[in-house]
Design a protein around this motif. Structure first.
Motif, short mmCIF file in Angstrom:
data_model
loop_
_atom_site.label_atom_id
_atom_site.label_comp_id
_atom_site.label_asym_id
_atom_site.label_seq_id
_atom_site.Cartn_x
_atom_site.Cartn_y
_atom_site.Cartn_z
N ALA A 124 -13.33 48.48 -5.98
CA ALA A 124 -13.04 47.54 -7.06
C ALA A 124 -13.53 48.08 -8.39
O ALA A 124 -12.85 47.96 -9.42
CB ALA A 124 -13.68 46.18 -6.76
N MET A 139 -6.87 45.22 -9.71
CA MET A 139 -6.89 44.76 -8.33
C MET A 139 -5.93 45.59 -7.46
O MET A 139 -6.24 45.92 -6.32
CB MET A 139 -6.53 43.28 -8.25
N GLU A 140 -4.77 45.93 -8.04
CA GLU A 140 -3.81 46.76 -7.31
C GLU A 140 -4.41 48.13 -7.01
O GLU A 140 -4.27 48.66 -5.90
CB GLU A 140 -2.54 46.91 -8.13
N ALA A 143 -7.06 47.84 -4.33
CA ALA A 143 -6.45 47.66 -3.00
C ALA A 143 -5.98 48.99 -2.42
O ALA A 143 -6.11 49.25 -1.22
CB ALA A 143 -5.29 46.68 -3.09
N LYS A 144 -5.41 49.85 -3.28
CA LYS A 144 -4.93 51.16 -2.82
C LYS A 144 -6.07 52.01 -2.28
O LYS A 144 -5.87 52.83 -1.37
CB LYS A 144 -4.23 51.90 -3.96
N SER A 146 -8.82 50.88 -0.85
CA SER A 146 -9.62 50.15 0.13
C SER A 146 -9.25 50.49 1.57
O SER A 146 -9.84 49.95 2.51
CB SER A 146 -9.45 48.63 -0.09
#
Length: 600
Positions: A124, A139-140, A143-144, A146
């Motif tokens: 993050a 956030m995108e 997420a990639k 994570s």
């Protein structure tokens, strides 16, 4: 009593000594084992361990070759590959990331966003740091990063400036840029589908990009070196370096200025005449080089549409209508069947082989020479003059002029049109062939017909690729097939004379002040969407200047209001011709003399 005490003390001492010896022996064994292990690691397995450590740090990086440029005939860049980067992250490293708080001590390598703390850890936090530079949602991005694994693409085709801003974020070993390239096209719509485009791997998949893919494609190189914890190259560890070899530049015969202007007037004509589409070709008569090949379609070069379609100027075929009369009439003269001064009486209709042929306008019996038949575009006159012209001769001259054959340009998606053999012609087709119906052509083929006549009867191989230039600077001219004579020079001269009379008959609508023109108009009824002859093709082919031929121009319009080629496609061709005369500073024409009579 004393003796007993001595015995007890002796026993205790003996026990203690025994314990010490046991402990010492155990320690000695442990030490021996450690020494043995150390010796094994240092002496026996040291080489393998060192090799494993080196291997874990060693990286082979591909050096991407640039795709060659596509240039116009004057060296203007039409397509080129520019330096770009693919931004990549290591998800495992990102998930372990802890931002460094900024203070006086850590100022040079701390993490903050617009002077404020990052406010998160792990993927993050990395996402927040990258969001502004990449223009993506934090956030995108988080997420990639994570997921599992050590490699994920965050964004492609990033500019060097953006890559430098990411380098400044102190995310070495977590986020980095891999060198790539992006294909850019100048003046996108001007050459649209003709240029085509490349796929994600940089391979040409349409248009000239596909046709010249072998020349344009380079050979990738590579480097092998060791990298530090931050992903940087460790100085002095480079073990192999093979430079990339960029692709060759391809220079076209297309003149960007002419292409731009032709595209412009076609779009204007489409609007003015309400045509679904228009096509135009401009050709250098003496060399066969194509200076412009345009259509009215609005397609951006490199777009998905350009990659999935073919230029209409290359793929569209149509019946040429009365422009096709110059082929048959050339055959009449070349075989000796007629001279241009031959006198014929021509009604407005005739019946041959049970088939009635009519002219496009009502008239009485006219006394026209062969030149007059061409000037008045009489279908009846062509049929009457062709009574001694065999089916085999009709077919022979169409094939000599290139009808029904590939132009040899090699453009993807080119259609050769349709010309069936004489054995398949019915009683009507064998006559409609004489005036441009019953077969189809593309605009390039049709333009080369009039160019051949203007070139004293010699058919040049058309070309659109001028040369290729390697990264070393070696230029190779594109080879062309040997030119072929189609009609004799005196026949070509008579045809030009008659075509100049045609142009004069349209001079009220189609003219360029100071320049003589030789031309032929055409209008053909063709099959429409409903399957009937409900659609119209209007075309006009012109040579300018007629007294010193330099350029051949053909304009084709579909379903124009105004119908006739001389009234619609003709004025468009005149606009193009006027531009050519001004751009190339062509000397004005001398007065016309010795025009062949058109009546008797």
């Amino acid at each position: 009593m004393k003796t007993i005490q001595r015995i007890v003390r002796f026993a205790k001492v003996k026990t203690f000594a025994f314990k010490c010896i046991a402990v010492g022996t155990a320690l000695a064994l442990v030490a021996t084992a450690c020494v043995a292990q150390l010796a094994s690691t240092q002496l026996i397995g040291g080489r393998q361990t060192a090799q494993a450590a080196t291997a874990s740090r060693t990286l082979t990086v591909t050096l991407s070759a640039k795709r060659g440029r596509i240039l116009d005939t004057n060296g203007n860049v039409l397509a080129q590959s520019v330096e770009r980067y693919t931004i990549v992250a290591n998800p495992e490293a990102a998930q372990e990331f802890v931002p460094i708080t900024c203070n006086d001590t850590t100022r040079d390598y701390c993490d903050e966003i617009d002077g404020k703390p990052v406010g998160a850890t792990g993927a993050a936090a990395v996402g927040r740091l990258l969001a502004k530079a990449l223009g993506m949602n934090a956030m995108e991005l988080g997420a990639k990063m994570s997921g599992t694994g050590q490699y994920v693409v965050l964004k492609k085709d990033v500019t060097p400036q953006v890559k430098r801003s990411i380098d400044a974020l102190n995310l070495g070993g977590i986020v980095w840029g891999e060198l790539s390239s992006e294909r850019l096209y100048a003046d996108g719509e001007i050459l649209g589908s003709l240029l085509g485009g490349v796929n994600d791997e940089g391979t040409g998949v349409a248009g000239i990009e596909q046709m010249e893919n072998k020349e344009l494609t380079g050979t990738d190189g590579h480097q092998t070196y060791q990298r530090g914890n931050g992903g940087e190259e460790i100085p002095g560890t480079m073990t192999e370096s093979v430079a990339a070899k960029d692709g060759s530049d391809v220079t076209l015969t297309i003149d960007r200025d002419v292409q731009w202007y032709v595209k412009k007037v076609l779009k204007e004509a489409k609007s003015k005449y309400g045509s679904p589409w228009g096509i135009a070709v401009v050709q250098n008569i003496s060399s066969g080089e194509i200076l412009a090949l345009a259509d009215s379609d609005e397609v951006e070069a490199g777009s998905d549409e350009a990659k999935m379609s073919t230029s209409r100027a290359v793929s569209e075929t149509f019946e040429p209508g009365s422009v096709g009369k110059v082929i048959s009439m050339s055959g009449y003269l070349q075989t000796g069947l007629h001279k241009m001064t031959d006198q014929l009486t021509v009604p407005d209709h005739t019946t041959q082989d049970g088939q009635t042929i009519k002219d496009s306008f009502d008239h009485g019996s006219e006394r026209w020479t062969l030149a007059g038949i061409l000037q008045n575009s009489s279908n009846v006159g062509m049929v009457l003059a062709g009574l001694g012209f065999t089916d085999e001769q009709r077919y022979e001259f169409m094939t000599k002029f290139g009808i029904g054959q590939s132009t040899g340009l090699g453009l993807p998606g080119e259609s050769s049109g349709m010309l069936t053999s004489p054995s398949s012609w019915d009683l009507r087709t064998r006559n409609t062939i004489l005036f441009g119906q019953g077969y189809t052509v593309n605009a390039l083929q049709l333009n080369n017909v009039v160019a051949t006549i203007a070139n004293k009867g010699v058919k040049q191989q058309q070309s659109i690729i001028k040369s290729t230039t390697s990264t070393g600077g070696t230029t190779s001219k594109t080879g062309k097939d040997t030119a072929t004579r189609v009609i004799d020079e005196d026949v070509a001269a008579d045809m030009m004379n008659a075509m100049e009379s045609v142009a004069e008959s349209y001079s009220k609508f189609v003219k360029v002040d100071g320049y003589r023109m030789a031309a032929k108009s055409g209008t053909a009824e063709v099959q429409g969407a409903d399957g009937t002859l409900s659609s119209i093709i209007s075309d006009y082919s012109v040579v300018i200047p007629a007294d010193n031929p330099r350029y051949a121009v053909t304009v084709v319009l579909k379903d124009p209001s105004g119908v006739y080629g001389g009234l619609t496609a003709g004025p468009v061709s005149a606009q193009i011709c006027e531009f050519l005369m001004q751009k190339y500073e062509v000397p004005v024409s001398s007065p016309r003399k010795n025009a062949i009579p058109v009546t008797w």
